[in-house]
Design a protein around this motif. Sequence first.
Motif, PDB file in Angstrom:
ATOM      1  N   ASN A   1       0.809  -1.221   0.000  1.00  0.00           N
ATOM      2  CA  ASN A   1       0.000   0.000   0.000  1.00  0.00           C
ATOM      3  C   ASN A   1       0.844   1.272   0.000  1.00  0.00           C
ATOM      4  OD1 ASN A   1      -3.102  -0.731   0.498  1.00  0.00           O
ATOM      5  ND2 ASN A   1      -1.837  -2.202   1.591  1.00  0.00           N
ATOM      6  N   SER A   2       2.133   1.137  -0.289  1.00  0.00           N
ATOM      7  CA  SER A   2       3.034   2.293  -0.241  1.00  0.00           C
ATOM      8  C   SER A   2       3.278   2.920  -1.610  1.00  0.00           C
ATOM      9  CB  SER A   2       4.374   1.891   0.372  1.00  0.00           C
ATOM     10  OG  SER A   2       4.998   0.880  -0.416  1.00  0.00           O
ATOM     11  N   GLY A   3       2.681   2.326  -2.663  1.00  0.00           N
ATOM     12  CA  GLY A   3       2.841   2.897  -3.996  1.00  0.00           C
ATOM     13  C   GLY A   3       4.303   2.997  -4.402  1.00  0.00           C
ATOM     14  N   ASN A   4       4.663   4.141  -4.962  1.00  0.00           N
ATOM     15  CA  ASN A   4       6.042   4.362  -5.414  1.00  0.00           C
ATOM     16  C   ASN A   4       6.953   4.901  -4.320  1.00  0.00           C
ATOM     17  OD1 ASN A   4       5.487   3.540  -8.062  1.00  0.00           O
ATOM     18  ND2 ASN A   4       4.707   5.573  -8.598  1.00  0.00           N
ATOM     19  N   ARG A   5       6.393   5.095  -3.131  1.00  0.00           N
ATOM     20  CA  ARG A   5       7.217   5.640  -2.055  1.00  0.00           C
ATOM     21  C   ARG A   5       8.282   4.615  -1.657  1.00  0.00           C
ATOM     22  NH1 ARG A   5       7.111   9.729   1.676  1.00  0.00           N
ATOM     23  NH2 ARG A   5       8.259   9.280   3.593  1.00  0.00           N
ATOM     24  N   ARG A   6       9.514   5.055  -1.584  1.00  0.00           N
ATOM     25  CA  ARG A   6      10.610   4.132  -1.249  1.00  0.00           C
ATOM     26  C   ARG A   6      10.859   4.060   0.254  1.00  0.00           C
ATOM     27  NH1 ARG A   6      16.345   3.899  -0.750  1.00  0.00           N
ATOM     28  NH2 ARG A   6      17.076   1.811  -1.395  1.00  0.00           N
TER      29      ARG A   6
ATOM     30  N   TYR B   1      13.114  -9.755   8.356  1.00  0.00           N
ATOM     31  CA  TYR B   1      12.194  -9.912   7.223  1.00  0.00           C
ATOM     32  C   TYR B   1      12.108  -8.621   6.419  1.00  0.00           C
ATOM     33  CZ  TYR B   1       7.926 -10.753   4.564  1.00  0.00           C
ATOM     34  OH  TYR B   1       7.023 -10.891   3.544  1.00  0.00           O
ATOM     35  N   GLY B   2      12.035  -7.508   7.111  1.00  0.00           N
ATOM     36  CA  GLY B   2      11.968  -6.217   6.434  1.00  0.00           C
ATOM     37  C   GLY B   2      13.194  -5.959   5.579  1.00  0.00           C
ATOM     38  N   ARG B   3      14.369  -6.315   6.094  1.00  0.00           N
ATOM     39  CA  ARG B   3      15.611  -6.110   5.333  1.00  0.00           C
ATOM     40  C   ARG B   3      15.616  -6.976   4.060  1.00  0.00           C
ATOM     41  NH1 ARG B   3      16.185  -1.461   7.303  1.00  0.00           N
ATOM     42  NH2 ARG B   3      17.079  -1.287   9.397  1.00  0.00           N
ATOM     43  N   GLU B   4      15.030  -8.163   4.142  1.00  0.00           N
ATOM     44  CA  GLU B   4      14.936  -9.006   2.950  1.00  0.00           C
ATOM     45  C   GLU B   4      14.004  -8.383   1.917  1.00  0.00           C
ATOM     46  OE1 GLU B   4      13.458 -12.706   4.312  1.00  0.00           O
ATOM     47  OE2 GLU B   4      15.303 -13.302   5.346  1.00  0.00           O
ATOM     48  N   GLN B   5      12.856  -7.899   2.388  1.00  0.00           N
ATOM     49  CA  GLN B   5      11.829  -7.385   1.480  1.00  0.00           C
ATOM     50  C   GLN B   5      12.239  -6.061   0.842  1.00  0.00           C
ATOM     51  OE1 GLN B   5       9.044  -9.375   0.736  1.00  0.00           O
ATOM     52  NE2 GLN B   5      10.463 -10.692   1.876  1.00  0.00           N
ATOM     53  N   GLU B   6      13.003  -5.251   1.546  1.00  0.00           N
ATOM     54  CA  GLU B   6      13.364  -3.954   0.970  1.00  0.00           C
ATOM     55  C   GLU B   6      14.273  -4.133  -0.255  1.00  0.00           C
ATOM     56  OE1 GLU B   6      15.099  -1.624   4.091  1.00  0.00           O
ATOM     57  OE2 GLU B   6      16.886  -2.868   4.282  1.00  0.00           O
ATOM     58  N   LYS B   7      15.040  -5.203  -0.272  1.00  0.00           N
ATOM     59  CA  LYS B   7      15.885  -5.486  -1.449  1.00  0.00           C
ATOM     60  C   LYS B   7      15.023  -5.930  -2.629  1.00  0.00           C
ATOM     61  CE  LYS B   7      19.677  -6.944   1.558  1.00  0.00           C
ATOM     62  NZ  LYS B   7      20.431  -8.122   2.070  1.00  0.00           N
ATOM     63  N   ILE B   8      13.992  -6.716  -2.316  1.00  0.00           N
ATOM     64  CA  ILE B   8      13.129  -7.246  -3.375  1.00  0.00           C
ATOM     65  C   ILE B   8      12.286  -6.144  -4.006  1.00  0.00           C
ATOM     66  CG2 ILE B   8      11.196  -8.811  -3.860  1.00  0.00           C
ATOM     67  CD1 ILE B   8      12.274 -10.580  -1.542  1.00  0.00           C
ATOM     68  N   TYR B   9      11.757  -5.248  -3.157  1.00  0.00           N
ATOM     69  CA  TYR B   9      10.783  -4.252  -3.623  1.00  0.00           C
ATOM     70  C   TYR B   9      11.365  -2.841  -3.761  1.00  0.00           C
ATOM     71  CZ  TYR B   9       7.274  -7.848  -2.852  1.00  0.00           C
ATOM     72  OH  TYR B   9       6.533  -9.005  -2.916  1.00  0.00           O
ATOM     73  N   ASN B  10      12.678  -2.718  -3.605  1.00  0.00           N
ATOM     74  CA  ASN B  10      13.331  -1.409  -3.687  1.00  0.00           C
ATOM     75  C   ASN B  10      12.732  -0.430  -2.682  1.00  0.00           C
ATOM     76  OD1 ASN B  10      15.188   0.499  -4.640  1.00  0.00           O
ATOM     77  ND2 ASN B  10      13.713   1.330  -6.114  1.00  0.00           N
ATOM     78  N   LYS B  11      12.589  -0.902  -1.466  1.00  0.00           N
ATOM     79  CA  LYS B  11      12.102  -0.077  -0.362  1.00  0.00           C
ATOM     80  C   LYS B  11      13.226   0.118   0.648  1.00  0.00           C
ATOM     81  CE  LYS B  11       7.800  -0.008  -1.885  1.00  0.00           C
ATOM     82  NZ  LYS B  11       7.108   1.230  -2.342  1.00  0.00           N
TER      83      LYS B  11
END
Length: 496
Positions: free
Chosen positions: A183-188, A212-222
């Motif tokens: 739900n964060s759209g294009n916001r990084r 888990y967050g550190r894994e996902q931020e690489k996948i989704y460019n967050k």
Amino acid sequence: MIHQYKNNGFNIVLDVNSGMVHVVDELVYDMIALYDAADKDKAMDLESAKADIRHKNENHFISEAKKEEIKKEILKRYSQSCYKELFSEKANEADVLEAINDGFSDIEELIGDGSLFTEDIYETYIKDFKARSTVVKALCLHIAHDCNLACRYCFAEEGEYHGRRALMSYDIGKQALDFLIQNSGNRRNLEVDFFGGEPLMNFDVVKQLVAYGREQEKIYNKNFRFTLTTNGIWLTDEIMEFANKEMSNVVLSIDGRKEVNDLMRPSRNGKGSYDVIVPKFIKFAESRKQTNYYVRGTFTHNNLDFSEDVKHLAELGFKQISVEPVVAADGESYAIREEDIEKIYEEYDKLARYMIESKKEGKDFNFFHFMIDLSGGPCVAKRLSGCGSGTEYLAVTPWGDLYPCHQFVGEDEFLLGNVYDGVKQTALREEFKCCNVYSKDKCRECYAKFYCSGGCAANSFKFHGSINDAYDIGCQLQRKRVECAIMLKAAEAAEE
């Protein structure tokens, strides 16, 4: 709109709509007040206003006749002794008249520059801004609805939030992070605060969710910015090391002096928490090089001399300090009352003077409520629309329910949805989305509106049953804090 006040020897004029601050002498200070009154009188006379318009800002210029009235009033106010005090031993009426004419020139130059008596151009703009599509950019994860303290003023009822004790599972927390990403759209850049109750009572899940967050931020460019709020009872070297690696900011809860802290923040067996947490907090702050944290306290009716608590924390070596007024129902013995306001004003002034002296001695520190950016800071839209609760910022309970913020948790009518199904109460979300300083009558003519953004929606609801009102005592204290913050900037400029 302008706001004039005197503080610590400074004559300060704030032009509300432009944000410009002018520090002036006594004479010009009085002239601006009279000019403002004359300008308001003129605005009621449309024909006069039309006759006086010469360029974009000059609709705030006043007639020569009004200027003559101001001159007479100033001369009446200032006796011969005042001439000498303000100018020199040889000063006379002619010198004052010359100074008045110079004052008019300065005032009208500021008007022409768009830094005095400026128009409010933001109401239409904020309506357009609020109409835009929004994304979720921050979550407050209630990682633990349980606590190892029994703070007397706790709005969360010792961590239970009007419900039952519970710890958030890894699966619920994982789904919350997935919800945020989706739900964060294009916001990084995304923010997640581990909150409670006391989050260290569920620290293993905190660690798992960060991983888990550190894994996902690489996948989704967050990019996740994690923060933690703790009372420190269970704080260990291991947790400090982890927090220094993973937490962008840490909030350490302490109310100040030992007797103050232990009265309001006892453990469940009635013993105070001060002696347990202070050595840990000092060590933790030093390990973070006195940045990216703050010690956060609450003052109540029981310690209206709260500037002493701030001083105490500063003397312990803390550089990032926040001590904030309690928000409590009138019937509570510790609640702030109307009759306490003047004393609190005095304490804020006393604290501001102490900060000036501390800085001169090389012992400066930041006080959260006096931190103000006059040259930049948040964008206008952010300053007018507030924290984004209910739209951009949501709280998540241990079982995955979504609320507008942590202070609404447990209020059934503010249940927005859950992390699996998303926001279902879209009408309520729209109500929060439209909440801003122009939706609140009390805010429209308030000089602090660009600094407080209309105040806390939860406090408004608690005291008035509507998120589009304002908590009155909170407003009075906010206005005073803005005055002190601006005065500190004036003192800093004068020192430089």
